[in-house]
Design a protein around this motif. Structure first.
Motif, mmCIF file in Angstrom:
data_model
loop_
_atom_site.group_PDB
_atom_site.id
_atom_site.type_symbol
_atom_site.label_atom_id
_atom_site.label_comp_id
_atom_site.label_asym_id
_atom_site.label_seq_id
_atom_site.Cartn_x
_atom_site.Cartn_y
_atom_site.Cartn_z
ATOM 1 N N THR A 64 0.834 -1.199 0.000
ATOM 2 C CA THR A 64 0.000 0.000 0.000
ATOM 3 C C THR A 64 0.869 1.249 0.000
ATOM 4 O OG1 THR A 64 -1.746 -1.165 1.192
ATOM 5 C CG2 THR A 64 -1.813 1.230 1.257
ATOM 6 N N GLN A 65 1.925 1.256 0.789
ATOM 7 C CA GLN A 65 2.823 2.409 0.833
ATOM 8 C C GLN A 65 3.523 2.618 -0.506
ATOM 9 O OE1 GLN A 65 5.381 1.620 4.156
ATOM 10 N NE2 GLN A 65 3.962 2.528 5.652
ATOM 11 N N ARG A 125 2.321 1.726 -3.447
ATOM 12 C CA ARG A 125 1.305 2.235 -4.369
ATOM 13 C C ARG A 125 1.046 3.722 -4.158
ATOM 14 N NH1 ARG A 125 -3.015 -1.386 -2.905
ATOM 15 N NH2 ARG A 125 -1.738 -3.212 -2.649
ATOM 16 N N GLN A 126 1.094 4.146 -2.902
ATOM 17 C CA GLN A 126 0.841 5.556 -2.576
ATOM 18 C C GLN A 126 2.075 6.410 -2.764
ATOM 19 O OE1 GLN A 126 -0.670 5.392 1.408
ATOM 20 N NE2 GLN A 126 -2.722 4.777 0.750
ATOM 21 N N THR A 173 4.723 6.468 -0.801
ATOM 22 C CA THR A 173 5.317 6.945 0.447
ATOM 23 C C THR A 173 6.541 6.140 0.842
ATOM 24 O OG1 THR A 173 3.830 5.547 1.746
ATOM 25 C CG2 THR A 173 3.123 7.814 1.331
#
Length: 109
Positions: free
Chosen positions: A102-103, A105-106, A108
């Motif tokens: 998720t990180q 993909r974002q 970050t």
């Protein structure tokens, strides 16, 4: 590092964890309660002649009759706990990997 050392580390760690589980979290008390009930029933069945006064009591067999259900109960409890710990570790690792994805993909990470 040799192949034997690589294999031995997880085995030693698992044995240590199993030993700790066998003597903690109420396992000995639960196993003792079960051993008293099952062991007494088995003593009456297997030593009936001695219980009724017709024969003599074989004390080694009596001791083993109580030890076996204690050990079986302890093994079962430790085995269950080890599986639950393994499942929890797999779930934790899955959540960690999903958080990393998720990180990424974002953007970050």
């Amino acid at each position: 590092m040799s192949f034997v050392r690589i294999l031995r580390k997880p085995v030693v760690r698992q044995c240590r964890e199993a030993g700790e589980l066998a003597i903690s979290d109420g396992t000995p008390r639960r196993a003792a309660k079960l051993a008293v009930v099952v062991g007494t029933l088995l003593v009456v069945i297997n030593q009936w002649e001695a219980v009724t006064g017709v024969g003599s009591m074989d004390w080694l067999k009596v001791a083993l009759t109580y030890c076996v259900p204690y050990l079986v109960s302890t093994y079962t409890s430790v085995s269950k706990d080890m599986h639950l710990l393994r499942d929890a570790e797999i779930a934790r690792q899955s959540v960690h990997e999903e958080a990393q994805k998720t990180q990424v993909r974002q953007g970050t990470l």
